[in-house]
Design an enzyme around this catalytic site. Structure first.
Site, short mmCIF file in Angstrom:
data_model
loop_
_atom_site.label_atom_id
_atom_site.label_comp_id
_atom_site.label_asym_id
_atom_site.label_seq_id
_atom_site.Cartn_x
_atom_site.Cartn_y
_atom_site.Cartn_z
CE LYS A 1 -0.05 6.30 7.03
NZ LYS A 1 -1.45 6.05 7.01
CG PHE B 1 -1.96 1.12 1.11
CD1 PHE B 1 -3.22 0.86 0.57
CD2 PHE B 1 -1.67 2.43 1.50
CE1 PHE B 1 -4.16 1.88 0.44
CE2 PHE B 1 -2.60 3.44 1.35
CZ PHE B 1 -3.85 3.16 0.83
CG ASP C 1 5.74 3.96 1.58
OD1 ASP C 1 5.75 4.65 2.61
OD2 ASP C 1 4.74 3.82 0.86
C1 LIG Z 1 3.02 2.83 3.62
C2 LIG Z 1 2.11 3.91 3.12
N1 LIG Z 1 2.45 4.61 2.04
C3 LIG Z 1 1.66 5.59 1.55
C4 LIG Z 1 0.47 5.90 2.15
C5 LIG Z 1 -0.41 6.99 1.58
O1 LIG Z 1 -0.43 8.10 2.41
P1 LIG Z 1 -1.61 9.18 2.25
O2 LIG Z 1 -2.87 8.53 2.70
O3 LIG Z 1 -1.17 10.32 3.14
O4 LIG Z 1 -1.66 9.57 0.82
C6 LIG Z 1 0.07 5.18 3.28
C7 LIG Z 1 -1.23 5.48 3.92
O5 LIG Z 1 -1.78 4.72 4.67
C8 LIG Z 1 0.91 4.16 3.78
O6 LIG Z 1 0.56 3.45 4.85
#
Ligand SMILES: Cc1ncc(COP(=O)(O)O)c(C=O)c1O
Length: 485
Positions: A279, A165, A250
């Site tokens: 986050k 994700f 990520d």
């Molecule tokens: C690992 C990871 N990358 C990217 C994202 C995307 O972030 P956003 O919701 O701020 O676009 C998330 C969101 O849950 C995430 O957990």
């Protein structure tokens, strides 16, 4: 709308202002009606079905409070944004100071001071990297990294993992390892290949084409809380170097202490070409994300003066977001929250593993720091099997709601499944949790998991009523849709 009176900072001019606190108090009880009428009605149906329409009125630290003042322990933490807890006084103070200042915010034809300071602070945690670029959200950080990777390598391809994700905007969605999110939104970006997580041979086959700009991976996958084998990330890094692809971590969810280290990659000693953060960095108040990267990559993107703004976002680097990031780092360091995440996480992991050992539907308890998943699986005993099958036939992963609903109703603990159709209940609390909170979690999970193994028992009879209600509600909606055609 309620209009209140507010004093100007000099105290002598009074102007009408929007009294948001009074507005919230006056109308918060209408939230479900407002959302059903004007926003995402399906979400309201979900909340009502699982009894999460609790109407929270306030939040402090790791807790939420409902209208009656009852306290809930929040293991969702806003999908991970409340690392330092809700409404931390030092964060609030930093933001208030920005609002009270006359800083020259978002001049655009200037470079913002606070962004430079936050870049310096963040790069201190990833000393092999030397540049930072800010964005407004995790998804935007992913998009930014993808653009930079193409420009820097001159290649088109991306490799991502099954179950990954990385966000839901088009680039990020093209790297999403769950068809549920992609269905109906195609076509997505071409040249994106999926490989199984933890499979170096599959990764090598894809990288060996030498057409891949970057391999992007969550060090611990948010969906299902999958932990890499010890050789996976070092092996992936070596393969990326061998075949000329960039290696992107990520850490949007795992970063800033979540796994008991400031960066999750520290568990495996790798040094990716880009590290994405978000986050927790927001302090839970102001959306913000960062791409930490190498100088040569940025030099390729911004390689001439007339290309100085080929990649930019209007609000990125704004003073409130930068202050939120700086205050969050101060809190993490001064309250030693990374250490707290490691300690309380190890305690919970051990306790939940011991608990799971005696229960046939608990397949595995896994995690790092305060990112923990309890995986459930089909029972062996025939009595439980029949009921499990009935639930799972209605919707894969529904069994987990029989764990999370009583956790919420009886024990005032908010937790959820770790993704669509998942059998993993995830714990993602604020990094500020205490031993008393761990006691609360251990006894609540202990009781609910034990109850879920009793057949006949309260949990399963509730499960059957719940299933019936879900069926009735879907039938009623189908009728409604049919008659309104
Ligand atoms: C690992 C990871 N990358 C990217 C994202 C995307 O972030 P956003 O919701 O701020 O676009 C998330 C969101 O849950 C995430 O957990």
């Amino acid at each position: 709308m309620t209009v209140g009176l507010e004093a100007e900072p000099n105290g002598d001019v009074v102007k009408p202002g929007c009294d948001i606190a009074a507005l919230f108090a006056e109308r918060e009880a209408e939230r479900y009606t407002l959302h059903a009428r004007h926003m995402n009605e399906a979400m309201v149906r979900v909340l009502r079905t699982i009894g999460y329409d609790l109407g929270f009125r306030s939040g402090t630290g790791q807790y939420l409070f409902d209208r009656s003042g009852a306290r809930y322990l929040d293991l969702l933490s806003g999908w991970g944004v409340f690392g330092i807890g809700r409404n931390h006084p030092r964060l609030r103070d930093a933001l208030t100071r920005v609002l009270a200042s006359d800083f020259p915010n978002l001049v655009q034809m200037d470079v913002p001071a606070l962004a430079g300071i936050l870049a310096e602070r963040l790069l201190h945690y990833a000393p092999w990297l030397d540049r930072a670029v800010f964005t407004n959200s995790g998804g935007e950080a992913v998009e930014t990294a993808m653009k930079f990777a193409r420009r820097a390598t001159g290649r088109n391809g991306f490799v991502y993992c099954a179950n990954a994700f990385h966000g839901l905007s088009y680039g990020a969605l093209s790297l999403n390892g769950d068809g549920h999110f992609r269905d109906g939104f195609g076509p997505l970006l071409p040249d994106c290949s999926q490989v199984p997580f933890n499979d170096l041979a599959a990764l090598e086959r894809t990288l060996a084409t030498r057409e891949v700009a970057a391999f992007i991976v969550e060090p611990v996958q948010g969906k299902d809380v999958n932990i890499p084998d010890d050789d996976y990330l070092p092996g992936a890094q070596a393969l990326c170097r061998r075949y000329g692809s960039l290696f992107i971590a990520d850490e949007i969810q795992t970063g800033l202490g979540r796994t008991g280290r400031f960066l999750a990659i520290e568990h495996w000693g790798v040094e990716p070409d880009m590290v994405l953060l978000s986050k927790t960095l927001s302090g839970g108040h102001v959306p913000v994300a960062a791409v930490l990267t190498r100088k040569w990559i940025l030099d390729k993107v911004f390689d001439r003066m007339d290309r100085a703004v080929v990649h930019a976002l209007t609000f990125a680097g704004n003073d409130l977001a930068m202050a939120a990031g700086l205050a969050t780092l101060d809190v993490l360091e001064s309250e030693r929250l990374v250490e707290n995440a490691a300690r309380t996480g190890a305690r919970l992991l051990a306790a939940l593993r011991a608990l799971g050992a005696g229960h046939e539907m608990v397949r595995e308890v896994r995690g790092k720091g305060l990112m923990i998943g309890i995986e459930f699986g089909q029972p062996r005993s025939l009595r439980l099997q029949a009921a499990w099958r009935l639930l799972e036939a209605a919707s894969t992963g529904l069994f987990c709601q029989l764990i999370t609903i009583p956790l919420c109703r009886r024990h005032h603990i908010l937790a959820q499944v770790a993704g669509h159709a998942s059998h993993v209940v995830k714990l993602l609390p604020a990094l500020v949790i205490t031993d008393a909170d761990c006691d609360w979690i251990e006894s609540a999970f202990g009781e609910v998991i034990a109850d879920s193994h009793r057949m006949p028992g309260a949990i399963w009879s509730f499960g059957m009523t719940f299933l019936e209600n879900v069926r009735k509600a879907s039938a009623a909606r189908a009728d409604q849709a049919h008659s309104s055609r």
